[in-house]
Design a protein around this motif. Structure first.
Motif, PDB file in Angstrom:
ATOM      1  N   TRP A  67       0.836  -1.206   0.000  1.00 42.84           N
ATOM      2  CA  TRP A  67       0.000   0.000   0.000  1.00 42.84           C
ATOM      3  C   TRP A  67       0.868   1.253   0.000  1.00 42.84           C
ATOM      4  O   TRP A  67       0.602   2.212  -0.744  1.00 42.84           O
ATOM      5  CB  TRP A  67      -0.924  -0.014   1.215  1.00 42.84           C
ATOM      6  N   LYS A  69       3.752   1.682  -1.219  1.00 44.01           N
ATOM      7  CA  LYS A  69       4.397   1.854  -2.522  1.00 44.01           C
ATOM      8  C   LYS A  69       3.425   2.334  -3.593  1.00 44.01           C
ATOM      9  O   LYS A  69       3.825   3.050  -4.528  1.00 44.01           O
ATOM     10  CB  LYS A  69       5.025   0.538  -2.972  1.00 44.01           C
ATOM     11  N   THR A  70       2.185   1.941  -3.487  1.00 37.61           N
ATOM     12  CA  THR A  70       1.247   2.189  -4.586  1.00 37.61           C
ATOM     13  C   THR A  70       0.225   3.288  -4.304  1.00 37.61           C
ATOM     14  O   THR A  70      -0.301   3.897  -5.244  1.00 37.61           O
ATOM     15  CB  THR A  70       0.490   0.895  -4.924  1.00 37.61           C
ATOM     16  N   ALA A  71      -0.080   3.551  -3.050  1.00 39.76           N
ATOM     17  CA  ALA A  71      -1.109   4.541  -2.734  1.00 39.76           C
ATOM     18  C   ALA A  71      -0.610   5.946  -3.064  1.00 39.76           C
ATOM     19  O   ALA A  71       0.565   6.266  -2.841  1.00 39.76           O
ATOM     20  CB  ALA A  71      -1.480   4.465  -1.252  1.00 39.76           C
ATOM     21  N   GLU A  72      -1.486   6.755  -3.594  1.00 37.58           N
ATOM     22  CA  GLU A  72      -1.131   8.131  -3.940  1.00 37.58           C
ATOM     23  C   GLU A  72      -1.990   9.102  -3.148  1.00 37.58           C
ATOM     24  O   GLU A  72      -3.208   8.907  -3.001  1.00 37.58           O
ATOM     25  CB  GLU A  72      -1.332   8.367  -5.446  1.00 37.58           C
ATOM     26  N   ILE A  73      -1.351  10.134  -2.644  1.00 34.59           N
ATOM     27  CA  ILE A  73      -2.071  11.153  -1.877  1.00 34.59           C
ATOM     28  C   ILE A  73      -2.784  12.076  -2.860  1.00 34.59           C
ATOM     29  O   ILE A  73      -2.137  12.673  -3.731  1.00 34.59           O
ATOM     30  CB  ILE A  73      -1.098  11.957  -0.995  1.00 34.59           C
ATOM     31  N   SER A  75      -4.416  15.316  -4.571  1.00 37.92           N
ATOM     32  CA  SER A  75      -3.846  16.666  -4.584  1.00 37.92           C
ATOM     33  C   SER A  75      -4.496  17.592  -3.574  1.00 37.92           C
ATOM     34  O   SER A  75      -3.907  18.610  -3.204  1.00 37.92           O
ATOM     35  CB  SER A  75      -3.971  17.274  -5.989  1.00 37.92           C
ATOM     36  N   LYS A 634       0.296   7.668   4.991  1.00 40.94           N
ATOM     37  CA  LYS A 634       1.254   8.253   4.057  1.00 40.94           C
ATOM     38  C   LYS A 634       1.013   9.752   4.076  1.00 40.94           C
ATOM     39  O   LYS A 634      -0.124  10.207   3.935  1.00 40.94           O
ATOM     40  CB  LYS A 634       1.031   7.676   2.658  1.00 40.94           C
ATOM     41  N   LYS A 636       2.482  13.923   3.093  1.00 33.69           N
ATOM     42  CA  LYS A 636       3.394  14.826   2.399  1.00 33.69           C
ATOM     43  C   LYS A 636       4.551  15.186   3.342  1.00 33.69           C
ATOM     44  O   LYS A 636       4.356  15.321   4.552  1.00 33.69           O
ATOM     45  CB  LYS A 636       2.654  16.098   1.979  1.00 33.69           C
TER      46      LYS A 636
END
Length: 689
Positions: A67, A69-73, A75, A634, A636
């Protein structure tokens, strides 16, 4: 029972909890029956596991690595993870409630429905906000401009806070920490725009850039508001806030409940802070007759008085003008709102885009009328079966805590008696309050967003002032049911679990006990642990701060805390940043205590039987994985750096690793040995409770 409108919403949000509760009980019977019929699952998110990581080296990465590695926050966010995703879900649920209320054809003035609908409409009506510009706060600018003495200025400090704007002094009402039968007045340090005092003094490039951006931001805000001399004003505000910040206690000092308890007579205030007109200030606060007050940071109050004395009146007025503008910014025009976002969310926390307006509108309604929508949220999303199961878990954790206290080898018999007395007096609150807050005195208008915020602030302040001299309201909640969080309140000796946190991965009615003890069980244990952390342990079962420890026991307890500080100081967040073990000590004790006691409670719940293997996992494996997946997060980089500087919680990665690295049961479950990265030699492992 009253009929329900479309979507199951109670016909009146103030129809009384009975109508909603009856519906909850009826639906919960069905839910319970379905749960019994369904096969229990492990409750583990297998798709998140990264089998390339050895669990003995980094169990957090093992459980959550794929997760991560692949999850994106997105914008419009600075973080994602278990807590944050549930908060998004709760916000969607509240939005549905608000929109259904807003769609009602007729809303009687003064009802809670009218207030919910008009508050949301006022926030969403950007066209009106753009036309108004800064007109709604112009009366405040005029009041400040008319101030002709420092005595009147310090009186405006009080007025500003009551009406929801900024001030260098934060006045509040809370239970007296040394006499839990009474409410007391308090003053806390305040008045900074940047997150913490170090932001004003740190010479690293990142902080220098933030200060430069801050000055540019103030100038832009002054220009957008039509205020003169923006650049000069910005520079003078930074200089004044820097002087105020120099007097602030740091984040470690402010969490010391012994140091921050300083009760004095009101008549003494003029001696420690002669440049503040305390008579006017307290009269404006509505406590003119108050005889005593608790000053949390006396040296700050004295230092602020010195700053006021040394600063010209014009600069102080500019600073208060800034406080009004920045505190109202999100309720003003799109231009001002966008610039406010650009600095406080983008520059400080790395958020690339602002959230959709509806999300911020929901936040406004929940923050202002939280228990109105909370009542309906409970009806829709929380069952009595869940409350009953939570109550069982709480009592199981309480029993395990008692057993653990009995077995401690470092605590004397006398202190154990006092500790168990406090444990027995924990007051658990689950789901929602027994009595809902009354908003009848609050006026909400559909075309007056700033006025709504101001009136809500005044109404909230008046409610607090009315507590003085009265009985302690032990039914009061400090979080709404739709809040994904939990808390311990030392002066009430209560542990509180709002409805919204009682969902997977924390609490899964369809899962086996192991994952629930590892998830919500550890959260329950964590909040109980706060009653026995380095600060909570200063309070007894009645909520009074007093010494109930023998001297030798306190020395042993303090030594264990120091060992935990050292352990967490060693965790590296970035190449140039470590966890602050002193700042996070209380939460780290809570985490370690929570998972330790939750494990003990889980094993006791098996009553000597072997846990079933589910989805190929033993009960112990499901427990430890359930604990670790709740800390999946995760963030910023900017937001994480901000958090490490200001937040008493360790980052999620180390909340999992730090606690498990001290548990012998984790070592035996995963065969952790010397040479493994999570290995701590037995003599250095910390066991407190």
């Amino acid at each position: 029972m009253k009929k329900l409108v479309t979507g199951g919403l109670c016909a009146s949000l103030i129809a009384g909890l009975s109508a909603c509760t009856n519906e909850v009980e009826n639906t919960s019977k069905t839910a319970t029956a379905e749960a019994v019929q369904a096969a229990l699952t492990s409750g583990i998110d297998f798709q998140n596991i990264d089998k390339s990581v050895r669990p003995q080296d980094d169990f957090y990465e093992y459980v959550n690595g794929t997760w991560l590695k692949t999850a994106e926050i997105p914008s419009d966010r600075t973080n994602i993870g278990a807590f944050y995703d549930l908060r998004e879900n709760a916000r969607e649920d509240v939005k549905a409630i608000i929109e259904e209320v807003a769609a009602m054809p007729t809303l009687k003035a003064g009802t809670d429905e009218q207030k919910v609908a008009d508050l949301y409409r006022a926030f969403m009506d950007v066209e009106t906000l753009n036309k108004l510009g800064v007109t709604p706060i112009q009366p405040e600018f005029d009041k400040i401009a008319a101030i002709d003495s420092k005595a009147d200025l310090t009186n405006y400090f009080a007025y500003s806070q009551v009406n929801g704007y900024g001030t260098p002094l934060a006045f509040y009402i809370n239970v007296d920490a040394k006499d839990s039968t009474r409410y007391a007045t308090h003053i806390w340090q305040y008045g900074l725009s940047l997150p913490e005092k170090d932001y004003y003094f740190n010479t690293e490039e990142r902080f220098v850039n933030i200060r430069n951006e801050f000055v540019a931001h103030i100038e832009k805000m002054f220009n957008l508001a039509g205020l003169e001399n923006g650049k000069a004003a910005a520079e003078s505000i930074l200089a004044l806030e820097t002087a105020i910040a120099e007097k602030h206690w740091d984040v470690v000092e402010t969490r010391d409940s012994t140091k921050t308890y300083n009760k004095m007579m009101v008549s003494e205030l003029a001696e420690i802070a002669p440049n503040i007109d305390w008579k006017q200030y307290l009269a404006t606060m509505g406590v003119a007759e108050q005889k005593d007050i608790i000053i949390n940071q006396p040296s700050y109050v004295s230092g602020l008085s010195d700053v006021i004395g040394e600063t010209d009146l014009a600069t102080l007025k500019t600073y208060m003008t800034w406080n009004v503008l920045t505190h109202a910014a999100s309720n003003l025009s799109e231009e001002i709102d966008a610039e406010n976002f650009a600095f406080f969310s983008k520059t400080l926390n790395g958020q690339e885009q602002q959230e959709p307006r509806w999300k911020r509108g929901v936040n406004t309604v929940s923050g202002t009328l939280g228990e109105v929508v909370g009542k309906v949220y409970v009806k829709r999303h929380f069952t009595s079966a869940a409350k009953e199961r939570m109550s069982e878990l709480v009592e199981n954790l309480r029993g395990a805590y008692g057993t653990s206290i009995d077995s401690l080898d470092w605590m004397s018999a006398d202190t154990k008696v006092a500790a168990k007395d406090k444990l027995a007096k924990f007051n658990p609150k689950i789901g929602y309050p027994d009595k809902w807050k009354d908003y009848s005195k609050l006026t909400i208008k559909g075309d007056d967003l700033v006025g709504n915020a101001q009136r809500a602030s005044v109404e909230s302040h008046n409610k607090d002032i009315a507590k003085l001299g009265g009985p302690i309201d032990k039914g009061e909640w400090h979080m709404t049911p739709q809040t994904v969080n939990a808390y311990y309140n030392p002066t009430m000796n209560e542990i509180v679990f709002p409805a919204a946190i009682l969902q997977p991965p924390f609490f899964n009615m369809q899962a086996d006990d192991a994952v629930n003890y590892g998830g919500i069980g550890a959260v329950i244990g964590h909040e109980m642990g706060h009653g026995f952390d380095d600060q909570g342990a200063k309070f007894d079962g009645e909520g009074n701060m007093r010494d109930w420890w023998t001297e030798s026991d306190l020395e042993a307890f303090t030594a264990k805390g120091k060992a935990l500080v050292s352990q967490y100081n060693g965790y590296q967040v970035f190449d140039d940043l470590h966890v602050n073990g002193e700042l996070t000590l209380g939460e780290n004790i809570g985490d370690l205590s929570g998972v330790t006691i939750a494990y003990k409670a889980y094993k006791m719940s098996l009553d000597g039987k072997e846990a079933p293997v589910i989805d190929g996992l033993t009960g112990d494996e499901r427990f430890f994985m359930g604990f670790t997946q709740i800390w999946r997060v995760k963030m910023k980089e900017e937001a994480l750096r901000n958090r490490v500087a200001t937040d008493p919680h360790s980052p999620g990665h180390f909340r999992a690793l730090g606690a498990l690295s001290n548990m012998p049961e984790f070592y035996s479950t995963y065969d952790v040995k010397e040479g493994d990265k999570m290995y701590i030699e037995p003599a250095k492992r910390v066991k407190i409770w």
